[in-house]
Write a protein that holds these residues in place. Structure first.
Motif, PDB file in Angstrom:
ATOM      1  N   HIS A 530       0.806  -1.610  -0.198  1.00  0.00           N
ATOM      2  CA  HIS A 530       0.214  -0.116  -0.124  1.00  0.00           C
ATOM      3  C   HIS A 530       0.706   1.032  -0.561  1.00  0.00           C
ATOM      4  N   ASP A 531       1.727   1.099   0.776  1.00  0.00           N
ATOM      5  CA  ASP A 531       2.728   2.715   0.706  1.00  0.00           C
ATOM      6  C   ASP A 531       3.671   3.005  -0.263  1.00  0.00           C
ATOM      7  N   GLY A 532       3.600   1.962  -0.809  1.00  0.00           N
ATOM      8  CA  GLY A 532       4.272   1.785  -2.873  1.00  0.00           C
ATOM      9  C   GLY A 532       4.419   2.880  -3.606  1.00  0.00           C
ATOM     10  N   GLY A 533       2.302   2.718  -3.259  1.00  0.00           N
ATOM     11  CA  GLY A 533       1.268   3.143  -4.189  1.00  0.00           C
ATOM     12  C   GLY A 533       0.478   4.488  -3.425  1.00  0.00           C
ATOM     13  N   ARG A 534       1.455   4.889  -2.571  1.00  0.00           N
ATOM     14  CA  ARG A 534       0.380   6.095  -2.723  1.00  0.00           C
ATOM     15  C   ARG A 534       1.432   7.824  -2.452  1.00  0.00           C
ATOM     16  N   ARG A 535       0.816   8.952  -1.708  1.00  0.00           N
ATOM     17  CA  ARG A 535       1.991  10.042  -1.580  1.00  0.00           C
ATOM     18  C   ARG A 535       2.635  10.339  -2.866  1.00  0.00           C
ATOM     19  N   ALA A 536       3.942  10.999  -2.058  1.00  0.00           N
ATOM     20  CA  ALA A 536       5.385  10.689  -3.007  1.00  0.00           C
ATOM     21  C   ALA A 536       5.317   9.087  -4.189  1.00  0.00           C
ATOM     22  N   ASN A 537       5.145   8.109  -3.931  1.00  0.00           N
ATOM     23  CA  ASN A 537       5.287   7.126  -4.391  1.00  0.00           C
ATOM     24  C   ASN A 537       4.348   6.687  -5.690  1.00  0.00           C
ATOM     25  N   LYS A 538       2.972   6.808  -5.569  1.00  0.00           N
ATOM     26  CA  LYS A 538       1.344   7.218  -6.366  1.00  0.00           C
ATOM     27  C   LYS A 538       2.321   6.859  -7.747  1.00  0.00           C
ATOM     28  N   GLN A 539       3.272   7.034  -8.015  1.00  0.00           N
ATOM     29  CA  GLN A 539       3.955   7.165  -9.509  1.00  0.00           C
ATOM     30  C   GLN A 539       4.263   5.802 -10.197  1.00  0.00           C
ATOM     31  N   ASN A 540       4.569   5.009  -8.489  1.00  0.00           N
ATOM     32  CA  ASN A 540       5.021   3.187  -8.621  1.00  0.00           C
ATOM     33  C   ASN A 540       3.600   2.814  -9.456  1.00  0.00           C
ATOM     34  N   VAL A 541       1.931   3.342  -9.156  1.00  0.00           N
ATOM     35  CA  VAL A 541       1.340   2.984  -9.585  1.00  0.00           C
ATOM     36  C   VAL A 541       0.838   2.818 -11.386  1.00  0.00           C
ATOM     37  N   PHE A 542       1.541   4.051 -11.894  1.00  0.00           N
ATOM     38  CA  PHE A 542       1.621   4.054 -13.026  1.00  0.00           C
ATOM     39  C   PHE A 542       2.636   3.184 -13.866  1.00  0.00           C
ATOM     40  N   ASP A 543       3.605   3.536 -12.944  1.00  0.00           N
ATOM     41  CA  ASP A 543       4.440   2.462 -13.292  1.00  0.00           C
ATOM     42  C   ASP A 543       4.085   1.125 -13.618  1.00  0.00           C
ATOM     43  N   ASP A 544       3.849   0.532 -12.555  1.00  0.00           N
ATOM     44  CA  ASP A 544       3.375  -0.678 -12.931  1.00  0.00           C
ATOM     45  C   ASP A 544       2.337  -1.286 -13.346  1.00  0.00           C
ATOM     46  N   PHE A 545       1.036  -0.531 -14.060  1.00  0.00           N
ATOM     47  CA  PHE A 545       0.114   0.162 -14.803  1.00  0.00           C
ATOM     48  C   PHE A 545       0.663  -0.392 -16.285  1.00  0.00           C
ATOM     49  N   ILE A 546       1.356   0.233 -16.776  1.00  0.00           N
ATOM     50  CA  ILE A 546       2.019   1.056 -18.405  1.00  0.00           C
ATOM     51  C   ILE A 546       2.870  -0.945 -18.413  1.00  0.00           C
ATOM     52  N   ALA A 547       3.621  -1.069 -17.051  1.00  0.00           N
ATOM     53  CA  ALA A 547       4.606  -2.105 -17.482  1.00  0.00           C
ATOM     54  C   ALA A 547       3.967  -3.671 -17.426  1.00  0.00           C
ATOM     55  N   ALA A 548       2.641  -3.522 -17.148  1.00  0.00           N
ATOM     56  CA  ALA A 548       1.126  -4.784 -17.103  1.00  0.00           C
ATOM     57  C   ALA A 548       1.505  -4.315 -18.918  1.00  0.00           C
ATOM     58  N   GLY A 549       0.931  -3.836 -19.315  1.00  0.00           N
ATOM     59  CA  GLY A 549       0.667  -3.705 -20.659  1.00  0.00           C
ATOM     60  C   GLY A 549       1.836  -3.583 -21.526  1.00  0.00           C
ATOM     61  N   GLU A 550       2.607  -3.078 -21.624  1.00  0.00           N
ATOM     62  CA  GLU A 550       4.042  -3.373 -22.239  1.00  0.00           C
ATOM     63  C   GLU A 550       4.146  -5.359 -21.729  1.00  0.00           C
ATOM     64  N   PHE A 551       4.387  -5.584 -20.874  1.00  0.00           N
ATOM     65  CA  PHE A 551       4.360  -7.173 -20.672  1.00  0.00           C
ATOM     66  C   PHE A 551       3.730  -7.987 -21.574  1.00  0.00           C
ATOM     67  N   LEU A 552       2.711  -7.865 -21.286  1.00  0.00           N
ATOM     68  CA  LEU A 552       1.280  -8.327 -22.166  1.00  0.00           C
ATOM     69  C   LEU A 552       1.863  -8.546 -23.718  1.00  0.00           C
ATOM     70  N   ILE A 553       2.042  -7.365 -24.132  1.00  0.00           N
ATOM     71  CA  ILE A 553       2.499  -6.908 -25.867  1.00  0.00           C
ATOM     72  C   ILE A 553       4.090  -7.669 -25.873  1.00  0.00           C
ATOM     73  N   ALA A 554       4.705  -7.716 -24.784  1.00  0.00           N
ATOM     74  CA  ALA A 554       6.294  -8.481 -25.380  1.00  0.00           C
ATOM     75  C   ALA A 554       6.173 -10.462 -24.954  1.00  0.00           C
ATOM     76  N   GLU A 555       4.566 -10.365 -24.442  1.00  0.00           N
ATOM     77  CA  GLU A 555       4.423 -11.695 -24.148  1.00  0.00           C
ATOM     78  C   GLU A 555       3.403 -12.427 -24.920  1.00  0.00           C
ATOM     79  N   GLY A 556       2.978 -11.647 -26.234  1.00  0.00           N
ATOM     80  CA  GLY A 556       2.377 -12.119 -27.385  1.00  0.00           C
ATOM     81  C   GLY A 556       0.476 -12.511 -26.650  1.00  0.00           C
ATOM     82  N   ILE A 557       0.608 -11.838 -25.505  1.00  0.00           N
ATOM     83  CA  ILE A 557      -0.613 -12.176 -24.994  1.00  0.00           C
ATOM     84  C   ILE A 557      -2.132 -11.450 -25.823  1.00  0.00           C
ATOM     85  N   THR A 558      -1.515 -10.209 -26.233  1.00  0.00           N
ATOM     86  CA  THR A 558      -2.180  -8.280 -26.751  1.00  0.00           C
ATOM     87  C   THR A 558      -0.979  -8.157 -28.076  1.00  0.00           C
ATOM     88  N   PRO A 559      -1.470  -7.668 -29.275  1.00  0.00           N
ATOM     89  CA  PRO A 559      -1.133  -7.493 -30.164  1.00  0.00           C
ATOM     90  C   PRO A 559      -1.195  -6.095 -30.102  1.00  0.00           C
TER      91      PRO A 559
END
Length: 725
Positions: A530-559
């Motif tokens: 929780h602490d890793g994704g709030r207040r001053a650390n909120k950008q981690n949340v967005f980085d995690d989600f963007i990385a999820a999208g990049e992973f799905l493309i890199a792994e061939g799950i989505t084009p």
């Protein structure tokens, strides 16, 4: 008692994703309604902040100009959505998948069993009672008769200890405000009048004589959907009396920002008052000896002070209180305290383990603790001296909940669900270990044709993040890249565990993948996550989600070009922020009831509570962090953006719809390329809970058809010979 309540034909070959203009061929592009721009500019910490759409913050019920804007926006959106080829198919298929009998976890009181049962497509779930476990079900409350549009819902309900009365709350039009009522279970007649202005409340019986509840002062006329919530207090309502005679039990007028809820241990020995300041699980706890009430009144004895840790009372046996806490245990542990002792001391009972505790109950002579094992449920049982007594076997990756019961009675009920399985309700005898099915859904699809798996990926800073992936088994085994719907939340210590959604089943059946990323900001791995994704650390949340999208493309799950995203509330903020930061990564997005103006979120209703996760806009350090990612303030004019559908509701008094109104107006004014940016505003609906089935299906069909159109789902379905038009 409950823990405190302060805190959806076969394809054999890969499809070729069409370009956006080709996908849109034959469709009329939306012509956005004109939106008046105001001249509001404020200098905040040395920066001029324009707010041209501030007038859209006004309540749609009280400002005709806002109401007219909403009507014009809905007309454009409705006309566009009506062109989508898969809209009717989604509406029909979601309805078919959702058309199964659904039950809640039963609650026993005396010899009576209470539970809700929806036959399938009823707008609201009626409440039934049985005399004994095998008795004939009897309809007790049918909320479908309360409103012609089905938008008045039965919310919480609690039977009195002997089962003779039922206390319940009514939610109208999706609002957070609740109306409380009591009925006689034998006759079904209401006892006494309505109790109003309850909000963010638990319901707790004090014997058979009355109940404890939390309420706010009645707001000024016209401000009930926008005014900030201060001065919550706990009251006692005696059955059969007028609300004006309710007794004040606990309040802190010198600290109006504090919230207070009440619970009562089984046997009505102790009333427990849990106080909080914001959304963080940092509580103070007071106990009231109900046996001494005649002598001492509502005298509250402090058990925990300081707002430093989470303290959740599980239940009591006599004066021995069982409590869940994260004090000196970020993943939680169980302590006890003897309230009858001359010098009560906290005593460790169940030590912290390597997985966070997600739920706790006391049933018979056992503690039932639900743990999160990589965001999936694991249930362990302990004796009342803390000795391990085995695990409850679950049917794979999923979420278990319920485990209702009371000390002295080994009977409990629980539900189990997963992404490809609706909830099954089980009865369990903790003394004998005997388990049976109380209610099992009959389905319009084959769960085994869909596969659910968990994978892990690395975020920008190397953090290992889990995700769940649901796909058609044939496509997963063939390694087909498919349009993917990626969902996330990432905030407020909320854990996304596997759950069933008819709309996501339809998406996957059509040839798409559904993915949930368990990004930081949630509670999947305890306090540090929780602490890793709030207040001053909120950008981690967005980085995690963007990385999820990049992973799905890199792994061939989505084009590439096949990724749609979705999130609600704090997840709506997530969608808006990541689209601003990586518009190239996503084909389409749905921001649901999102917090979009991060510079003014704390000015309405419950917004002031959110500073625990977001910070304080009036503090420069926090403001600069908020300014850097606020969806409303970081739209890149002239850049090609994904297709965006903003969804909100006119009665949302949790995240007021002005957030979405201003955001949609800003998107439409920014010139963001050929893909549409639309807003859909539901009427007589709120933040989500209580929404009638027909409205929920209609909205889901619109959203799925929109996201599917722009991510390539139509072609994926068509290439398999499916008729989805």
């Amino acid at each position: 008692m409950r823990l405190p309540s302060l805190a959806v034909s076969l394809l054999s070959v890969p499809f070729a994703l069409l370009s956006a203009p080709a996908i849109a061929e034959g469709m009329t592009a939306p012509q956005y309604p004109e939106t008046r721009r105001g001249d509001v500019v404020e200098t905040i910490f040395g920066e001029a902040i324009a707010d041209p759409y501030r007038w859209l913050e006004d309540d749609v019920r009280n400002n005709p100009e806002v109401a007219d804007w909403v009507e014009r926006q809905n007309a454009v959106t409705d006309a566009y959505l009506a062109q989508l080829p898969m809209r009717d198919w989604f509406r029909q298929r979601i309805g078919e998948v959702f058309d199964f009998a659904r039950y809640s976890v039963p609650v026993r009181a005396g010899n009576r069993y209470f539970y809700t049962h929806n036959t399938g497509l009823q707008n609201q779930s009626p409440l039934y009672v049985r005399e004994g476990l095998t008795g004939e079900p009897r309809l007790l409350i049918d909320p479908n008769a309360w409103a012609a549009d089905g938008a008045t819902a039965l919310d919480a309900w609690v039977p009195s200890p002997d089962g003779s009365k039922l206390l319940y709350s009514v939610q109208d039009g999706g609002s957070d405000w609740r109306i409380l009522r009591v009925l006689d279970v034998a006759t079904g007649a209401q006892i006494g009048g309505d109790v109003r202005w309850a909000k963010f409340t638990d319901l707790a019986w004090v014997g058979e004589e009355g109940f404890l509840y939390s309420r706010f002062p009645e707001p000024e006329e016209g401000q009930d959907f926008q005014a900030l919530n201060f001065n919550q207090a706990v009251y006692f309502h005696r059955i059969g009396t007028d609300q004006a005679a309710d007794e004040l039990v606990f309040a802190t007028p010198d600290y109006p920002e504090r919230n207070h809820t009440a619970g009562v241990t089984h046997g009505s020995g102790w009333a427990i008052i849990t106080s909080s300041i914001g959304t963080d699980a940092r509580y103070e706890v007071h106990a009231i000896d109900l046996a001494a009430r005649a002598e001492r009144g509502w005298q509250a004895r402090p058990l925990v002070t300081g707002f430093d840790n989470m303290w959740g009372v599980i239940d009591a046996v006599g004066g021995r209180l069982f409590v869940l806490t994260n004090k000196d245990a970020p993943l939680y542990r169980v302590l006890t305290i003897d309230l009858d002792a001359a010098d009560p001391q906290w005593t460790p009972l169940v030590a912290e383990m390597d997985q966070p505790i997600d739920g706790a109950s006391l049933v018979g002579d056992r503690l039932v603790l639900t743990y999160l094992r990589d965001a999936s449920s694991a249930v362990r049982v302990f004796t009342l001296d803390g000795t391990p007594a085995g695990e409850v076997e679950l049917a794979g990756i999923g979420s278990a909940g319920g485990f209702t019961g009371e000390p002295g009675n080994p009977e409990t009920f629980y539900s189990f669900t997963s992404y490809n399985r609706p909830p099954t309700i089980y009865r369990l005898d903790l003394a004998s270990g005997e388990r049976s099915i109380f209610a099992e859904p009959q389905l319009a699809f084959d769960p085994d044709s869909l596969v659910v798996e968990q994978r892990f990926y690395s975020s920008k800073d190397g953090t290992r993040v889990p995700m769940f992936i649901m796909r058609r088994r044939d496509l997963a085994e063939a390694g087909v890249a498919m349009p993917t719907l990626l969902y996330g939340y990432g905030g407020f210590d909320v854990s996304l565990t596997p759950g069933f959604s008819a709309s996501r089943i339809a998406w996957v059946e059509a040839g798409g993948a559904y993915v949930v990323a368990n990004i930081r900001g949630g509670g999947e791995y305890g306090k540090a996550w929780h602490d890793g994704g709030r207040r001053a650390n909120k950008q981690n949340v967005f980085d995690d989600f963007i990385a999820a999208g990049e992973f799905l493309i890199a792994e061939g799950i989505t084009p590439a070009g096949g990724l749609a995203i979705q999130g609600g509330s704090n997840g709506g903020l997530l969608v808006g922020a990541v689209i601003n930061q990586r518009p190239d990564l996503f084909a389409a997005g749905n921001a649901q009831v999102g917090v979009m103006d991060m510079l003014r979120f704390d000015r309405w209703t419950a917004g002031r509570y959110w500073v625990d996760d977001y910070g304080y806009p009036e503090r420069e350090e926090d403001w600069r962090i908020l300014r850097a990612y606020s969806p409303l303030h970081n739209i890149s004019a002239g850049v090609d953006y994904p297709a965006i559908l903003v969804t909100t509701a006119d009665t949302d008094d949790r995240v007021v719809p002005g957030h979405s109104f201003k955001y949609a107006a800003a998107l439409q004014a920014a010139g963001l390329g050929e893909r549409p940016q639309l807003i859909r505003v539901e009427t007589r609906a709120g933040h989500g809970s209580g929404k009638p089935t027909d409205k929920a299906i209609a909205e889901a069909a619109d959203v799925m058809a929109f996201l599917g159109h722009w991510s390539g789902l139509e072609e994926a379905a068509a290439s398999s010979g499916e008729d989805v038009e």
